[in-house]
Write an enzyme that holds these catalytic residues in place. Structure first.
Site, PDB file in Angstrom:
ATOM      1  N   PRO A 328       0.843  -1.201   0.000  1.00  0.00           N
ATOM      2  CA  PRO A 328       0.000   0.000   0.000  1.00  0.00           C
ATOM      3  C   PRO A 328       0.880   1.253   0.000  1.00  0.00           C
ATOM      4  CG  PRO A 328       0.018  -1.024   2.164  1.00  0.00           C
ATOM      5  CD  PRO A 328       0.738  -1.966   1.263  1.00  0.00           C
ATOM      6  N   ASP A 504       6.116   2.299   1.368  1.00  0.00           N
ATOM      7  CA  ASP A 504       5.245   1.164   1.655  1.00  0.00           C
ATOM      8  C   ASP A 504       4.655   1.426   3.042  1.00  0.00           C
ATOM      9  OD1 ASP A 504       4.124  -1.239   2.445  1.00  0.00           O
ATOM     10  OD2 ASP A 504       5.728  -2.481   1.623  1.00  0.00           O
ATOM     11  N   HIS A 505       3.366   1.733   3.078  1.00  0.00           N
ATOM     12  CA  HIS A 505       2.742   2.195   4.315  1.00  0.00           C
ATOM     13  C   HIS A 505       2.647   1.102   5.378  1.00  0.00           C
ATOM     14  CE1 HIS A 505       1.017   5.293   6.595  1.00  0.00           C
ATOM     15  NE2 HIS A 505       0.250   5.857   5.678  1.00  0.00           N
ATOM     16  N   ARG A 506       2.889  -0.148   5.001  1.00  0.00           N
ATOM     17  CA  ARG A 506       2.915  -1.212   5.997  1.00  0.00           C
ATOM     18  C   ARG A 506       4.123  -1.072   6.915  1.00  0.00           C
ATOM     19  NH1 ARG A 506       3.000  -6.391   2.281  1.00  0.00           N
ATOM     20  NH2 ARG A 506       4.709  -5.101   1.446  1.00  0.00           N
TER      21      ARG A 506
END
Length: 533
Positions: A328, A504-506
């Site tokens: 994400p 990468d928002h994770r």
């Protein structure tokens, strides 16, 4: 005399099929062992297929542009039964070293490498090849000679350091995908300018070279200019075989009076892309120069044209989909005042030029990014989903987006934290040029921990670049230019640089992305700190 059928081998990349781009031989032609037969594009790269046989071509079984499964017979060669034992490789897999009926190993090596082995008294069949698909290289032969003499030796090729062997593509800030490729190029090349020296070199090449490697685009350019590739001076080799780039072909054609109007127009169209990475004005982009057609990767299609979606382009699309739908994305943008950086670069240009280096803004950005990555390890990381761990890397290997005629590639500059400004400038320029002429290799496109891409070279400011999975961040650079800004209550012209960081928002939160970007900006505002270790 017998007729042998050469079958499309697995060229060492584990591919199932390839597109036969161009035949390099024709029926009735006499060929030598290891002579290139055809150019084939897989979903990894464009490669030359060397012949395992010496003899006469009797039939071509597939047409140019045809997709061919591995193991399919593509060409038949009439060979002399008494002369093929020493040179031919296995029909089923020409990319690997083969064995004969008695189990004896036959080496996969170029004629020049075989000559070197004979000169050094080395049995080439006993040498373990480190080249593509197990090909024996000159370095392998020399190492074997040293071993037999009882001397310590380095391996012929360094082992690549890769976080994920499958992670070989990255999306640029402009929305295009970067892909991989391979080999090394010296940072400077001596060029003879006198016509007499050119003719001497051409005569030497005629007598010394019976084979020259070149990318398909380079061969096409040579055909347009009427240049024999075997006569083009070169100091570069791939696996022991002379290698010629498009720039060499153009330069040679011009020097010996064989250039045509086609060459001049090609130079005008491609000048920015092939001439380099130098930035001579503050309004230019941060990284290497390019033009719209080069940035597109494979030229401009005609209206109504249907372009096959396969090979490298299909691989690019699949990797783009994997990155976008696995990680994400979130993008943070900002702008930094780089007026002092512009002044510092201008002061250092003469010194860099004296050292044979063309200085751009990119090395400054690379050093600033590396300093910030030390302080924010999550940005220099990857996600090991199987182990459910975030891996914070202790290496700082930066990928640099590069537009080429085959698409966008990302050569990796390793250990950036341990290199000086001019060293970074020279190494980056060298790898960018090798990516453009398609002589860069796979291992030099892997192992990146963070990527920098540049939309400024085509006039862009902000973007939403796609992360190079399994990396977790990519930084897009806009165009350095004078813009009106308020300083001490007055509107004044200042040089600024737009920045776009996708994460990468994770793994990376928005606050971390913002603080990381702030640290990069802080260092670029005061570039003198980037000149000391």
């Amino acid at each position: 005399m017998t007729v042998e059928t050469f079958r499309l081998p697995d060229v060492g990349e584990g591919v199932a099929e390839g597109e036969l781009l161009r035949w390099l031989v024709e029926p009735g032609e006499e060929i030598e062992a290891d002579q290139p037969l055809a150019e084939v594009e897989t979903d990894k790269a464009v490669v030359d297929l060397p012949s395992p046989y010496a003899g006469r071509v009797t039939e071509l079984h597939v047409a140019e542009g045809e997709m061919v499964p591995v193991g399919t017979g593509i060409v038949s060669v009439e060979v002399d039964d008494g002369e093929t034992a020493d040179d031919e490789a296995s029909e089923g897999d020409a990319a690997a070293a083969a064995t004969d009926d008695t189990g004896a190993r036959r080496a996969f090596a170029a004629p020049s490498t075989r000559r070197l082995a004979r000169e050094l008294g080395v049995d080439v069949a006993r040498v373990e090849g480190s080249g593509p698909g197990g090909r024996v290289t000159d370095a392998d032969v020399r190492a074997a000679a040293d071993d037999e003499a009882g001397e310590p030796t380095a391996t012929g090729r360094p082992e690549p350091r890769s976080l994920d062997p499958d992670a070989t593509v990255v999306l640029s800030a402009a929305g295009e995908l970067e892909t991989e490729g391979r080999t090394r190029r010296e940072s400077a090349r001596a060029v003879e300018t006198a016509s007499e020296a050119v003719e001497r070199q051409r005569e030497r090449d005629r007598t010394a070279r019976d084979r020259t490697l070149a990318a398909p685009a380079t061969r096409g350019l040579a055909d347009e200019l009427g240049v024999d590739l075997d006569t083009v001076p070169t100091d570069r080799e791939r696996d022991g075989v002379p290698f010629v780039t498009a720039a060499m072909v153009r330069e040679y054609a011009a020097r010996v009076g064989e250039a045509t109007d086609t060459a001049e127009s090609a130079d005008a169209a491609e000048g920015a892309a092939t001439e380099g990475t130098a930035e001579t004005t503050a309004s230019a982009g941060v990284g290497e120069a390019t033009d719209d057609e080069t940035a597109a990767g494979s030229g401009t299609p005609e209206p109504g044209e249907r372009i096959p979606y396969r090979g490298i382009r299909r691989s690019i699309g699949e990797q783009m989909e994997r990155s976008k739908y696995t990680a994400p994305h979130a993008t943070h943008t900002d702008e930094v005042d780089v007026t002092r950086l512009v002044e510092t670069k201008a002061e250092l240009e003469a010194h860099a030029e004296a050292e044979g280096v063309s200085l751009t803004y990119l090395p400054f950005v690379m050093r600033a990014v590396t300093r910030a990555l030390r302080e924010f390890p999550r940005v220099n990381a990857s996600l090991d989903e199987a182990a459910e761990e975030i891996v914070c890397h202790d290496e700082y290997n930066l990928g640099i987006a590069t537009a080429t005629d085959a698409g966008l590639m990302v050569p990796v500059v390793e250990d950036v934290d341990g290199k000086g400004l001019l060293d970074l400038a020279a190494e980056t320029a060298t790898k960018v040029e090798r990516a453009r002429d398609r002589s860069i290799g796979r291992e030099e496109m892997q192992g990146g921990t963070f990527t920098i891409t540049n939309v400024g070279v085509i006039g862009g400011e902000y973007a939403t670049p796609i992360v190079n999975y399994p990396e977790v961040a990519i930084l897009a650079l806009g165009r350095v230019a004078e813009r009106p800004r308020v300083v001490d209550g007055e509107v004044v012209p200042r040089y600024t640089l737009p920045l776009s960081l996708s994460v990468d928002h994770r793994v990376v939160d928005g606050a971390v992305a913002a603080r990381f970007t702030n640290r990069v900006m802080d260092l670029l505002r005061s570039p003198s700190r980037l000149l000391v270790d």
